[in-house]
Scaffold this motif. Structure first.
Motif, short mmCIF file in Angstrom:
data_model
loop_
_atom_site.label_atom_id
_atom_site.label_comp_id
_atom_site.label_asym_id
_atom_site.label_seq_id
_atom_site.Cartn_x
_atom_site.Cartn_y
_atom_site.Cartn_z
N VAL A 62 65.54 -11.63 31.14
CA VAL A 62 66.05 -11.06 29.89
C VAL A 62 64.91 -10.38 29.13
N ARG A 63 63.75 -11.02 29.13
CA ARG A 63 62.60 -10.44 28.43
C ARG A 63 62.23 -9.08 29.01
N GLU A 64 62.22 -8.98 30.35
CA GLU A 64 61.89 -7.71 30.98
C GLU A 64 62.98 -6.67 30.71
N ALA A 65 64.23 -7.10 30.70
CA ALA A 65 65.32 -6.16 30.40
C ALA A 65 65.17 -5.59 29.00
N VAL A 66 64.82 -6.44 28.05
CA VAL A 66 64.63 -5.98 26.67
C VAL A 66 63.45 -5.01 26.60
N ARG A 67 62.37 -5.32 27.34
CA ARG A 67 61.23 -4.40 27.36
C ARG A 67 61.65 -3.01 27.84
N ARG A 68 62.44 -2.97 28.89
CA ARG A 68 62.89 -1.68 29.42
C ARG A 68 63.75 -0.92 28.41
N GLU A 70 63.54 -1.23 25.15
CA GLU A 70 62.64 -0.74 24.10
C GLU A 70 61.89 0.50 24.57
N LEU A 71 61.52 0.53 25.86
CA LEU A 71 60.86 1.71 26.41
C LEU A 71 61.80 2.90 26.40
N GLN A 72 63.07 2.66 26.66
CA GLN A 72 64.06 3.74 26.61
C GLN A 72 64.15 4.32 25.20
N ARG A 73 64.14 3.45 24.20
CA ARG A 73 64.17 3.93 22.82
C ARG A 73 62.91 4.73 22.51
N THR A 74 61.77 4.24 22.99
CA THR A 74 60.51 4.96 22.80
C THR A 74 60.57 6.34 23.46
N ALA A 75 61.16 6.40 24.65
CA ALA A 75 61.25 7.66 25.38
C ALA A 75 62.01 8.71 24.58
N GLY A 76 63.08 8.28 23.91
CA GLY A 76 63.85 9.23 23.12
C GLY A 76 63.05 9.82 21.98
N ALA A 77 62.27 8.96 21.29
CA ALA A 77 61.44 9.46 20.19
C ALA A 77 60.28 10.30 20.70
N LEU A 78 59.68 9.88 21.82
CA LEU A 78 58.52 10.58 22.36
C LEU A 78 58.88 11.99 22.83
N GLY A 100 60.18 -0.83 38.70
CA GLY A 100 59.44 -1.46 37.62
C GLY A 100 59.77 -1.01 36.22
N GLY A 101 60.79 -0.17 36.03
CA GLY A 101 61.11 0.26 34.68
C GLY A 101 59.99 1.05 34.05
N VAL A 102 59.55 2.11 34.74
CA VAL A 102 58.41 2.92 34.32
C VAL A 102 58.90 4.25 33.77
N LEU A 103 58.34 4.68 32.64
CA LEU A 103 58.64 5.98 32.06
C LEU A 103 57.66 7.01 32.61
N GLN A 124 51.26 0.79 29.18
CA GLN A 124 50.98 0.43 30.57
C GLN A 124 52.15 0.74 31.50
N HIS A 125 53.31 1.00 30.93
CA HIS A 125 54.47 1.36 31.75
C HIS A 125 54.84 2.83 31.58
N ILE A 126 53.88 3.64 31.18
CA ILE A 126 54.09 5.08 31.06
C ILE A 126 53.13 5.79 32.00
N ARG A 127 53.66 6.67 32.83
CA ARG A 127 52.85 7.44 33.77
C ARG A 127 52.97 8.92 33.42
#
Length: 426
Positions: A62-68, A70-78, A100-103, A124-127
């Motif tokens: 669940v923690r990893e799912a939430v991280r992904r 949150e990264l999706q939300r970040t991707a929209g703003a970025l 790995g849920g990488v942007l 660390q999950h953005i390439r």
């Protein structure tokens, strides 16, 4: 050498670039550090459908799912910042849920951009990967291809950021393949013609609810003489610059006026309006219907009440709020989204697997779910409405196709002169 030959070579090279194999040599001056406005943490209880999908599909916690998410939300703003401040070099972005849920953020100046993302959350999950063409360049190429190939608005070329190229799908691909001359010209223009499965439109089933009107509710369609025709599912509440309120659902539910009125639970909802009827064809399948005024009664006064835009979410709330809309170009591959359908009688979530002019997902849908809303639990944003599906496993389709709201709205504006947007609960 013809210009088209150069583009074919460039497209081939861009595949290597997009895969991250390009080595950037020599020093590169870093761009200014990008900082996003802070956002509150995503709460698992607010995104139960998306968390359930990610944990079941990818075996993550669940923690990893939430991280992904949150990264999706970040991707929209970025992506908004990159399109605005780095438009000459930004080449698109997507999330790889499989690995790995990488942007991934593509840029024609990857060496300069990478250091500028140091302050972005979950860095660390953005390439950052290299690309040969920016989105602006690809958009210009798409416009040129559309004009020179004589494509209609419904045959709009598609930009594929992952492959860094312009593609033709569905009706556009069929039109070009039907002419040897056009097919050769497409190659000269560096446009790739793609084989895409044709989704089957789906009819809809029942769900009886009182006001407010919301996404996911049954709409019974009647002809001009008020004889019953078929049923479909409501997408979202919409407002126009003309001051009217509307609903939006799949265009094949109306069939260009054969389904003239819509009704829910015995009460009238909307009516066919020629200038705001878009199409029956994916990815423009949509009809925007003004609320009915009948016998002196304005049905909008019954159906559109606070909150002004919600969807039926079986896992959270019968009035899940919608705060706005993402355009087709803003929605990224790898994002998690959810859909409510009447035959399914529940809300299911999945991933945007690809973009072919519309959004292709792995959400399980059934005959009877057409027109239903595609939306995000992460930020309460509307994405599109269901057209149909393919690859049935016997109980539901495993590939579902959604018409982007932005394309439906833009096309309707070109016909009617009215600007449309979803109502907001924000």
């Amino acid at each position: 050498m013809r210009r088209g030959t150069n583009w074919r070579l460039a497209a081939a090279l861009s595949l290597v670039v997009a895969a991250g194999s390009l080595t950037v040599s020599g020093p590169a001056a870093a761009a200014p550090v990008i900082r996003l406005a802070p956002a509150a943490p995503v709460q698992p209880a607010d995104v139960v459908g998306s968390v359930d999908y990610l944990t079941r599909t990818y075996g993550v916690s669940v923690r990893e799912a939430v991280r992904r998410l949150e990264l999706q939300r970040t991707a929209g703003a970025l992506q908004d910042v990159l399109a605005r401040d780095h438009g000459d070099t930004f080449a698109g972005s997507w999330i790889d849920q499989e690995n790995g849920g990488v942007l991934y953020v593509a840029s024609t100046a990857a060496g300069k951009l990478a250091p500028a993302l140091g302050a972005i959350p979950d860095r660390q999950h953005i390439r950052v990967v290299g690309a040969r063409h920016s989105l602006r360049e690809l958009a210009a190429r798409a416009r040129e291809a559309s004009a020179r190939l004589g494509l209609t608005p419904e045959q709009e070329p598609v930009i594929n950021p992952q492959r860094n190229r312009v593609e033709l799908h569905h009706g556009a691909a069929a039109a070009v393949r039907g002419s040897a001359g056009r097919l050769a010209l497409a190659g000269d223009l560096g446009v790739t013609v793609v084989d895409s499965p044709t989704p089957t439109p789906q009819a809809c089933q029942i769900q009886n609810c009182e006001a407010p009107m919301r996404g996911g509710l049954r709409l019974d369609f009647l002809d001009f003489n008020k004889s019953p025709k078929w049923t479909c599912t409501n997408g979202f509440n919409v407002h126009g610059s003309d001051g009217w309120q509307y609903t939006v659902t799949a265009g094949h539910c109306s069939e260009d006026g054969a389904g003239y009125y819509s009704r829910h639970a015995g009460l009238y909802v909307g009516r066919y309006n020629y200038p705001t009827y878009v199409s029956q064809n994916y990815p423009y399948d949509g009809v925007i219907m003004p609320y009915v005024v009948m016998n002196g009664f304005e049905y909008v006064s019954y159906w559109v009440v606070n909150p002004r835009n919600t969807v039926f979410h079986s896992g959270k709330s019968k009035e899940f709020p919608i705060d706005g809309m993402f355009t087709y170009s803003q929605i990224e591959v790898g994002w998690v989204a959810c859909h409510t359908g009447q035959t399914s009688n529940n809300t299911r979530c999945g991933t945007v697997l690809s973009k072919d002019g519309g959004m292709v997902t792995d959400i399980c849908t059934r005959g009877g779910d057409s027109g239903g809303p595609l939306f995000s639990e992460v930020d309460n944003m509307a994405y599109g409405i269901l057209h149909g599906g393919t690859d049935s496993n016997g109980t539901c389709t495993t590939r579902s196709y959604y018409s982007p709201l932005s394309k439906v709205f833009d096309t309707a504006r070109s016909y009617s002169g009215i600007t449309f947007n979803v109502n907001s609960d924000a």
